[in-house]
Design an enzyme around this catalytic site. Structure first.
Site, PDB file in Angstrom:
ATOM      1  N   ALA A 146       0.836  -1.209   0.000  1.00 39.29           N
ATOM      2  CA  ALA A 146       0.000   0.000   0.000  1.00 39.29           C
ATOM      3  C   ALA A 146       0.868   1.255   0.000  1.00 39.29           C
ATOM      4  CB  ALA A 146      -0.936  -0.006   1.203  1.00 39.29           C
ATOM      5  N   TYR A 147       1.951   1.227   0.747  1.00 37.72           N
ATOM      6  CA  TYR A 147       2.889   2.359   0.756  1.00 37.72           C
ATOM      7  C   TYR A 147       3.538   2.507  -0.617  1.00 37.72           C
ATOM      8  CZ  TYR A 147       6.615   5.428   2.522  1.00 37.72           C
ATOM      9  OH  TYR A 147       7.471   6.483   2.748  1.00 37.72           O
TER      10      TYR A 147
END
Length: 242
Positions: A146-147
């Site tokens: 997600a990062y």
């Protein structure tokens, strides 16, 4: 005197950037969601407690720069959060939402608020938008999909913005730091279950962690008039991250 807006100003890289720009004789509107940003107050630093997810707050911060100092020449979008620690298929959708909202949409909001003030100012050709991306914008990280998505979005945003700015004189660039000695790196170490941050040094050709001041120096060059040569580019201030 040149004037800058810096978001994430209470963070490790953000606060180092404020200090560097002040040393380079900028006036700075220093914005962060944390009250600690108040400690940066000074003759040429105006602290603002606000959330980069709030577009109206960014509009107000840009307007404050113009009201207080007469212009806005630079915006540095450094606000970000770290979250994750699980494979993509086990990652809570709320984690993705938070990272996109702060790390990507926060950069979007900063640009959308700052660029009109730059275009309306006395020297658009000297104006610079700089976003802090990450080595994670270029390489996959275990448990941090997600990062990765959020930071890849920052790079895409900057490239699109640079294209939109053609002919205006305003330029846009990104800086992708490697492992830097900051609270965010400490949070990453916790996600990986590491006892401290020093283990990350092995992933950089320098074989040491970067210091916030070093990354701030790269950001400061991007902010300068000479930084126009980096328009649409990403500066890999990562110590040879691999």
């Amino acid at each position: 005197m040149r004037v800058a807006l810096v978001t994430g100003a209470a963070g490790g890289i953000g606060s180092a950037t404020v200090a560097r720009l002040v040393r380079d004789e900028y006036a700075v509107v220093a914005l962060d969601v944390r009250d600690e940003v108040a400690a940066l107050a000074g003759e040429r630093v105006v602290p603002v407690v606000a959330d980069v997810r709030d577009r109206s707050a960014l509009d107000s911060a840009a307007a404050l720069a113009v009201e207080r100092f007469g212009r806005l020449d630079v915006a540095v979008a450094a606000a970000a959060v770290m979250a994750g620690g699980r494979p993509l298929w086990e990652t809570d959708p709320a984690t993705l939402d938070e990272l996109l909202d702060v790390d990507t949409r926060g950069v979007w909001n900063t640009a959308a608020a700052a660029v009109p003030a730059m275009l309306a100012g006395p020297d658009p050709g000297g104006c610079r938008f700089v976003a802090v991306a990450s080595a994670a914008a270029h390489q996959g990280m275990f448990g941090l999909a997600a990062y990765n998505v959020a930071k890849h979005g920052v790079v895409g945003l900057v490239k699109g913005l640079a294209a939109d700015l053609v002919g205006t004189g305003v330029t846009a660039a990104a800086v992708s730091p490697g492992s830097t000695r900051t609270p965010m790196l400490e949070a990453t170490a916790e996600l990986y279950g590491l006892p401290d941050v020093e283990a990350f040094a092995a992933h950089q050709l320098l074989r040491r962690l970067l210091e916030p001041d070093e990354v701030a120096a790269a950001i400061a060059f991007c902010c300068s008039r000479e930084g126009a040569v980096l328009n649409g580019s990403v500066v890999h201030a990562d110590g040879g991250f691999s």
